[in-house]
Design a protein around this motif. Sequence first.
Motif, PDB file in Angstrom:
ATOM      1  N   PRO A 165       7.497   5.140   9.453  1.00 47.74           N
ATOM      2  CA  PRO A 165       6.793   5.076   9.476  1.00 47.74           C
ATOM      3  C   PRO A 165       5.523   5.312   8.601  1.00 47.74           C
ATOM      4  CG  PRO A 165       7.465   6.255  11.597  1.00 47.74           C
ATOM      5  CD  PRO A 165       8.402   6.088   9.968  1.00 47.74           C
ATOM      6  N   HIS A 166       6.112   5.942   7.887  1.00 47.24           N
ATOM      7  CA  HIS A 166       5.000   6.264   6.171  1.00 47.24           C
ATOM      8  C   HIS A 166       5.291   5.114   5.964  1.00 47.24           C
ATOM      9  CE1 HIS A 166       4.399  10.433   7.737  1.00 47.24           C
ATOM     10  NE2 HIS A 166       5.584  10.363   7.746  1.00 47.24           N
ATOM     11  N   ALA A 167       6.110   4.310   5.756  1.00 44.91           N
ATOM     12  CA  ALA A 167       6.905   3.545   4.554  1.00 44.91           C
ATOM     13  C   ALA A 167       6.555   1.985   4.767  1.00 44.91           C
ATOM     14  CB  ALA A 167       7.961   2.677   4.613  1.00 44.91           C
ATOM     15  N   GLY A 168       5.310   1.753   5.896  1.00 42.46           N
ATOM     16  CA  GLY A 168       4.578   0.968   6.317  1.00 42.46           C
ATOM     17  C   GLY A 168       3.839   1.027   7.238  1.00 42.46           C
ATOM     18  N   ARG A 169       2.642   2.465   7.115  1.00 44.30           N
ATOM     19  CA  ARG A 169       1.918   2.305   8.470  1.00 44.30           C
ATOM     20  C   ARG A 169       1.239   1.280   9.140  1.00 44.30           C
ATOM     21  NH1 ARG A 169       0.534   7.572  10.051  1.00 44.30           N
ATOM     22  NH2 ARG A 169       1.389   8.262   8.148  1.00 44.30           N
ATOM     23  N   ASP A 170       1.057   0.833  10.391  1.00 43.60           N
ATOM     24  CA  ASP A 170       0.095   0.483  10.289  1.00 43.60           C
ATOM     25  C   ASP A 170       0.293  -1.641  10.134  1.00 43.60           C
ATOM     26  OD1 ASP A 170      -1.071   1.973  11.377  1.00 43.60           O
ATOM     27  OD2 ASP A 170      -1.929   2.226  10.653  1.00 43.60           O
ATOM     28  N   GLY A 171       2.170  -1.801   9.964  1.00 50.01           N
ATOM     29  CA  GLY A 171       2.750  -3.110   9.109  1.00 50.01           C
ATOM     30  C   GLY A 171       2.603  -3.786  10.157  1.00 50.01           C
ATOM     31  N   VAL A 207       0.596  -1.123   0.287  1.00 46.73           N
ATOM     32  CA  VAL A 207      -0.005  -0.028   0.163  1.00 46.73           C
ATOM     33  C   VAL A 207       0.821   1.078  -0.426  1.00 46.73           C
ATOM     34  CG1 VAL A 207      -1.533   1.564   1.755  1.00 46.73           C
ATOM     35  CG2 VAL A 207      -2.460  -0.961   1.215  1.00 46.73           C
ATOM     36  N   ALA A 208       1.830   1.069   0.969  1.00 50.20           N
ATOM     37  CA  ALA A 208       2.501   2.155   1.016  1.00 50.20           C
ATOM     38  C   ALA A 208       3.371   2.024  -0.169  1.00 50.20           C
ATOM     39  CB  ALA A 208       3.655   2.284   2.097  1.00 50.20           C
ATOM     40  N   ARG A 209       3.835   1.272  -1.155  1.00 49.67           N
ATOM     41  CA  ARG A 209       4.416   1.942  -2.447  1.00 49.67           C
ATOM     42  C   ARG A 209       3.525   2.216  -3.423  1.00 49.67           C
ATOM     43  NH1 ARG A 209       9.092   1.463  -3.688  1.00 49.67           N
ATOM     44  NH2 ARG A 209      10.960   0.029  -2.548  1.00 49.67           N
ATOM     45  N   VAL A 210       2.361   1.824  -3.698  1.00 46.19           N
ATOM     46  CA  VAL A 210       1.374   2.176  -4.799  1.00 46.19           C
ATOM     47  C   VAL A 210       0.103   2.397  -4.473  1.00 46.19           C
ATOM     48  CG1 VAL A 210       2.412   0.171  -6.160  1.00 46.19           C
ATOM     49  CG2 VAL A 210       0.370  -0.430  -4.477  1.00 46.19           C
ATOM     50  N   GLY A 211      -0.914   2.312  -2.936  1.00 41.53           N
ATOM     51  CA  GLY A 211      -1.735   2.888  -2.950  1.00 41.53           C
ATOM     52  C   GLY A 211      -2.650   2.167  -2.736  1.00 41.53           C
ATOM     53  N   PRO A 212      -3.378   2.461  -2.187  1.00 40.92           N
ATOM     54  CA  PRO A 212      -4.463   0.882  -1.767  1.00 40.92           C
ATOM     55  C   PRO A 212      -5.258   0.484  -2.848  1.00 40.92           C
ATOM     56  CG  PRO A 212      -5.451   2.978  -1.238  1.00 40.92           C
ATOM     57  CD  PRO A 212      -4.046   2.697  -1.111  1.00 40.92           C
ATOM     58  N   ARG A 228      -4.337  -3.390  -3.929  1.00 45.90           N
ATOM     59  CA  ARG A 228      -5.782  -4.181  -3.793  1.00 45.90           C
ATOM     60  C   ARG A 228      -6.106  -5.385  -5.278  1.00 45.90           C
ATOM     61  NH1 ARG A 228     -10.777  -1.296  -3.513  1.00 45.90           N
ATOM     62  NH2 ARG A 228     -10.216  -1.215  -5.544  1.00 45.90           N
ATOM     63  N   ARG A 229      -5.640  -4.381  -6.312  1.00 47.10           N
ATOM     64  CA  ARG A 229      -5.796  -5.023  -7.069  1.00 47.10           C
ATOM     65  C   ARG A 229      -4.476  -6.317  -7.501  1.00 47.10           C
ATOM     66  NH1 ARG A 229      -3.212  -3.928 -11.867  1.00 47.10           N
ATOM     67  NH2 ARG A 229      -2.250  -1.296 -11.408  1.00 47.10           N
ATOM     68  N   ILE A 230      -2.840  -5.801  -7.449  1.00 40.80           N
ATOM     69  CA  ILE A 230      -1.768  -7.066  -7.439  1.00 40.80           C
ATOM     70  C   ILE A 230      -2.055  -7.873  -5.986  1.00 40.80           C
ATOM     71  CG2 ILE A 230       0.192  -7.197  -6.829  1.00 40.80           C
ATOM     72  CD1 ILE A 230       0.695  -3.280  -7.454  1.00 40.80           C
ATOM     73  N   ALA A 231      -2.740  -7.700  -5.024  1.00 43.42           N
ATOM     74  CA  ALA A 231      -2.925  -8.801  -4.314  1.00 43.42           C
ATOM     75  C   ALA A 231      -4.250  -9.530  -4.824  1.00 43.42           C
ATOM     76  CB  ALA A 231      -3.675  -8.116  -2.668  1.00 43.42           C
ATOM     77  N   TRP A 232      -5.526  -9.596  -5.870  1.00 43.23           N
ATOM     78  CA  TRP A 232      -5.970 -10.094  -6.239  1.00 43.23           C
ATOM     79  C   TRP A 232      -5.634 -11.002  -7.356  1.00 43.23           C
ATOM     80  CZ3 TRP A 232     -10.447  -5.832  -6.643  1.00 43.23           C
ATOM     81  CH2 TRP A 232     -11.639  -6.254  -5.927  1.00 43.23           C
TER      82      TRP A 232
END
Length: 246
Positions: free
Chosen positions: A210-216, A144-149, A153-157
Motif C-alpha cells: 500500500p505504501h509503494a503506490g498509495r492511491d495508485g 511519488v512513492a520512490r522520490v516524494g511528491p 513533480r519536477r521529473i514529471a515536468w
Amino acid sequence: MIDSRNEGQVAILTINRPNRRNALSEGLIVELTKRLHEIEADPAVRATVITGCAPGFCAGSDLKELATMDLRGMCDHEADTGRFCRSIAQMHKPVIAAVEGFALGGGFVFAATCDIVVTSASCRWHLPEVKIGWIPPWGLEALVARVGPVVARRIAWGGEESTGTEAYRIGLADYLTDDGKALDMAIKVAQRLAALPDVAVASTKAYFAPHAGRDGEIGDMNANRMFEENCKHPVAKATLMKFGVR
C-alpha cells in the motif's frame, strides 16, 4: 516478444522488440501479464528479473500502434498498461527491473513500479510527455512513492533527462552498476531474495504494497482523464498528428 529463461530460482524475462525499442504494445502487456501469472504459480521460481534487449529497457508506448487508435482507444490502452504495472505490487514474488540504455516515458514508469530497480550509470531516464502536450497517464503514484511528491513533480515536468547515476542518487533506482552490468546485478539481488524464506518475503512485500503506490488506482484514473483532456489541446494534437493518431 519476450524471451524467458531461469537461473536457479530466478526467472529472467527479456523484452525482445528491438525494432520498436521495446515499446509497450497491447500484445506485450498481455504477454507480460501471462508470464508473471505463470511465475506466481510456479513454486520453483521465487523472484523475477525484467530487462530489455539492446538498445534499451523500454521506450514507453508504441506510437506506431497508437496511430491505429482513436483517442478513446489510446486512453483505454494506457489504462490497461497502468493496471498491469499496478499489479506488480500485488504479486507475492519480488520483481526486479534491470535497466540499461534508456527508460523513457511509460518505460520509465514501468521500471519505477517494479519492487527493485537496478540501473547502469549512463542509462537515460526521461519522462517527455509534458513537453509533447500531456500528463503521463499512469504510474505517477509509484514515482511519488520512490522520490516524494516535489521531486516527482519536477521529473514529471520532464525539463531534463537524468542519467542512471542521478536516478540512483534521488532514490528512483535502488542499485547502480557500470554500463553493461545491470542484468548481472539484478540477478544477484534476485538470487539473494530467492534464498530467503518465501513466506516471509511475500509477507514483507504485501505489508509495504500500500505504501509503494498509495492511491495508485485513483491516481491513474485521474491522470487518464487529464490525459484525455490534454490530448484535445493544440500542442498534443500536433504531436498526435505527427504520429498519425486519428
